[in-house]
Design a protein around this motif. Structure first.
Motif, PDB file in Angstrom:
ATOM      1  N   GLU A  47       0.838  -1.203   0.000  1.00 32.29           N
ATOM      2  CA  GLU A  47       0.000   0.000   0.000  1.00 32.29           C
ATOM      3  C   GLU A  47       0.874   1.255   0.000  1.00 32.29           C
ATOM      4  OE1 GLU A  47      -3.246   0.185  -0.312  1.00 32.29           O
ATOM      5  OE2 GLU A  47      -3.340  -1.984  -0.477  1.00 32.29           O
ATOM      6  N   LYS A  48       1.921   1.240   0.836  1.00 24.33           N
ATOM      7  CA  LYS A  48       2.822   2.380   0.909  1.00 24.33           C
ATOM      8  C   LYS A  48       3.517   2.602  -0.433  1.00 24.33           C
ATOM      9  CE  LYS A  48       3.828   3.735   4.737  1.00 24.33           C
ATOM     10  NZ  LYS A  48       3.045   4.623   5.612  1.00 24.33           N
ATOM     11  N   TYR A  49       3.905   1.513  -1.051  1.00 23.27           N
ATOM     12  CA  TYR A  49       4.580   1.599  -2.347  1.00 23.27           C
ATOM     13  C   TYR A  49       3.662   2.212  -3.393  1.00 23.27           C
ATOM     14  CZ  TYR A  49       6.223   0.048  -6.896  1.00 23.27           C
ATOM     15  OH  TYR A  49       6.589   0.002  -8.209  1.00 23.27           O
ATOM     16  N   LYS A  50       2.383   1.791  -3.387  1.00 22.19           N
ATOM     17  CA  LYS A  50       1.415   2.335  -4.343  1.00 22.19           C
ATOM     18  C   LYS A  50       1.247   3.834  -4.124  1.00 22.19           C
ATOM     19  CE  LYS A  50      -1.484  -1.761  -4.904  1.00 22.19           C
ATOM     20  NZ  LYS A  50      -2.723  -2.299  -4.316  1.00 22.19           N
ATOM     21  N   VAL A  55       2.198   9.445  -5.855  1.00 23.42           N
ATOM     22  CA  VAL A  55       2.740  10.773  -5.599  1.00 23.42           C
ATOM     23  C   VAL A  55       3.793  11.118  -6.639  1.00 23.42           C
ATOM     24  CG1 VAL A  55       4.115  12.141  -4.002  1.00 23.42           C
ATOM     25  CG2 VAL A  55       2.249  10.729  -3.139  1.00 23.42           C
ATOM     26  N   LYS A  56       4.653  10.176  -6.947  1.00 28.78           N
ATOM     27  CA  LYS A  56       5.710  10.428  -7.916  1.00 28.78           C
ATOM     28  C   LYS A  56       5.115  10.733  -9.290  1.00 28.78           C
ATOM     29  CE  LYS A  56       9.826   8.460  -9.957  1.00 28.78           C
ATOM     30  NZ  LYS A  56      10.712   9.617  -9.801  1.00 28.78           N
ATOM     31  N   VAL A  75       0.392  18.294  -3.580  1.00 33.60           N
ATOM     32  CA  VAL A  75       1.321  17.183  -3.801  1.00 33.60           C
ATOM     33  C   VAL A  75       2.478  17.260  -2.812  1.00 33.60           C
ATOM     34  CG1 VAL A  75       2.988  16.205  -5.422  1.00 33.60           C
ATOM     35  CG2 VAL A  75       0.712  16.882  -6.221  1.00 33.60           C
ATOM     36  N   LEU A  76       3.008  18.461  -2.624  1.00 39.70           N
ATOM     37  CA  LEU A  76       4.135  18.620  -1.698  1.00 39.70           C
ATOM     38  C   LEU A  76       3.729  18.255  -0.278  1.00 39.70           C
ATOM     39  CD1 LEU A  76       5.788  21.883  -3.047  1.00 39.70           C
ATOM     40  CD2 LEU A  76       6.685  19.561  -3.160  1.00 39.70           C
ATOM     41  N   LEU A  77       2.534  18.666   0.120  1.00 44.99           N
ATOM     42  CA  LEU A  77       2.038  18.310   1.450  1.00 44.99           C
ATOM     43  C   LEU A  77       1.931  16.794   1.588  1.00 44.99           C
ATOM     44  CD1 LEU A  77      -0.737  20.942   2.195  1.00 44.99           C
ATOM     45  CD2 LEU A  77       1.332  20.524   3.517  1.00 44.99           C
ATOM     46  N   ARG A  78       1.430  16.165   0.547  1.00 49.23           N
ATOM     47  CA  ARG A  78       1.263  14.713   0.535  1.00 49.23           C
ATOM     48  C   ARG A  78       2.619  14.032   0.712  1.00 49.23           C
ATOM     49  NH1 ARG A  78      -2.547  11.628  -2.579  1.00 49.23           N
ATOM     50  NH2 ARG A  78      -2.546   9.549  -1.702  1.00 49.23           N
ATOM     51  N   ILE A  79       3.610  14.506  -0.022  1.00 57.41           N
ATOM     52  CA  ILE A  79       4.944  13.905   0.061  1.00 57.41           C
ATOM     53  C   ILE A  79       5.485  14.052   1.477  1.00 57.41           C
ATOM     54  CG2 ILE A  79       7.345  14.160  -0.688  1.00 57.41           C
ATOM     55  CD1 ILE A  79       6.245  14.982  -3.424  1.00 57.41           C
ATOM     56  N   ALA A  81       3.823  14.362   4.226  1.00 55.50           N
ATOM     57  CA  ALA A  81       3.076  13.473   5.120  1.00 55.50           C
ATOM     58  C   ALA A  81       3.595  12.054   5.014  1.00 55.50           C
ATOM     59  CB  ALA A  81       1.591  13.525   4.787  1.00 55.50           C
ATOM     60  N   VAL A  82       3.862  11.616   3.783  1.00 54.12           N
ATOM     61  CA  VAL A  82       4.357  10.254   3.573  1.00 54.12           C
ATOM     62  C   VAL A  82       5.720  10.086   4.221  1.00 54.12           C
ATOM     63  CG1 VAL A  82       5.217   8.649   1.834  1.00 54.12           C
ATOM     64  CG2 VAL A  82       3.045   9.825   1.476  1.00 54.12           C
ATOM     65  N   GLN A  83       6.591  11.073   4.033  1.00 54.70           N
ATOM     66  CA  GLN A  83       7.936  10.959   4.594  1.00 54.70           C
ATOM     67  C   GLN A  83       7.894  10.914   6.109  1.00 54.70           C
ATOM     68  OE1 GLN A  83       9.801  14.287   2.671  1.00 54.70           O
ATOM     69  NE2 GLN A  83      10.719  13.002   1.109  1.00 54.70           N
ATOM     70  N   VAL A  84       7.064  11.726   6.713  1.00 48.54           N
ATOM     71  CA  VAL A  84       6.913  11.707   8.175  1.00 48.54           C
ATOM     72  C   VAL A  84       6.408  10.344   8.623  1.00 48.54           C
ATOM     73  CG1 VAL A  84       5.551  12.612  10.102  1.00 48.54           C
ATOM     74  CG2 VAL A  84       6.609  14.178   8.463  1.00 48.54           C
ATOM     75  N   ASP A  85       5.431   9.836   7.881  1.00 49.41           N
ATOM     76  CA  ASP A  85       4.834   8.557   8.205  1.00 49.41           C
ATOM     77  C   ASP A  85       5.889   7.446   8.191  1.00 49.41           C
ATOM     78  OD1 ASP A  85       2.661   7.061   8.924  1.00 49.41           O
ATOM     79  OD2 ASP A  85       2.235   6.441   6.871  1.00 49.41           O
ATOM     80  N   ILE A  86       6.761   7.474   7.198  1.00 52.54           N
ATOM     81  CA  ILE A  86       7.767   6.425   7.061  1.00 52.54           C
ATOM     82  C   ILE A  86       8.776   6.496   8.209  1.00 52.54           C
ATOM     83  CG2 ILE A  86       9.762   5.736   5.664  1.00 52.54           C
ATOM     84  CD1 ILE A  86       8.081   6.296   3.212  1.00 52.54           C
ATOM     85  N   ARG A  87       9.081   7.716   8.669  1.00 54.44           N
ATOM     86  CA  ARG A  87      10.075   7.856   9.723  1.00 54.44           C
ATOM     87  C   ARG A  87       9.545   7.437  11.097  1.00 54.44           C
ATOM     88  NH1 ARG A  87      11.439  12.983   7.426  1.00 54.44           N
ATOM     89  NH2 ARG A  87      13.024  12.695   5.834  1.00 54.44           N
ATOM     90  N   VAL A  88       8.229   7.331  11.226  1.00 52.07           N
ATOM     91  CA  VAL A  88       7.667   6.946  12.518  1.00 52.07           C
ATOM     92  C   VAL A  88       8.085   5.520  12.858  1.00 52.07           C
ATOM     93  CG1 VAL A  88       5.535   6.410  13.748  1.00 52.07           C
ATOM     94  CG2 VAL A  88       5.689   8.487  12.383  1.00 52.07           C
ATOM     95  N   ASP A  89       8.652   5.352  14.012  1.00 53.72           N
ATOM     96  CA  ASP A  89       9.104   4.033  14.454  1.00 53.72           C
ATOM     97  C   ASP A  89       7.902   3.238  14.953  1.00 53.72           C
ATOM     98  OD1 ASP A  89      11.746   2.878  16.673  1.00 53.72           O
ATOM     99  OD2 ASP A  89      10.297   1.817  15.441  1.00 53.72           O
TER     100      ASP A  89
END
Ligand SMILES: [Zn+2]
Length: 91
Positions: A47-50, A55-56, A75-79, A81-89
């Motif tokens: 799902e994350k990959y999709k 976004v890309k 789009v920038l906001l979305r990116i 958000a995704v990056q923050v999400d990925i960094r969450v442990d």
């Protein structure tokens, strides 16, 4: 069972950190195979990959089509958000 889950989670965050490079085709063949295999087995990562791919694609389109500023902002906001999400442990 829980030990398996823990190591799987660790693998997930490792995969997600490399998904940007995977989408950009900047990984070695072997690394691509590893990520592709993980995506086949792991629904959350898929799902994350999709989402990343979407976004890309949006960014590429907005670059070539001179998208309105409003769309580019979204789009920038979305990116971000995704990056923050990925960094969450997850642990
Ligand atoms: Zn995963």
């Amino acid at each position: 069972m829980s030990a398996f889950d823990a190591s799987h989670d660790a693998h997930c965050s490792e995969i997600l950190q490399r998904i940007f490079f995977f989408i950009d085709n900047e990984l070695e063949r072997a690394d691509c195979d590893e990520i592709q295999q993980h995506l086949d087995e792991c629904q959350p990562c898929l799902e994350k990959y999709k989402l990343e791919s979407t976004v890309k694609a949006l960014v590429q389109r907005s670059c070539t089509e001179h998208a309105p500023d409003q769309l580019r902002e979204r789009v920038l906001l979305r990116i971000r958000a995704v990056q923050v999400d990925i960094r969450v442990d997850p642990s």
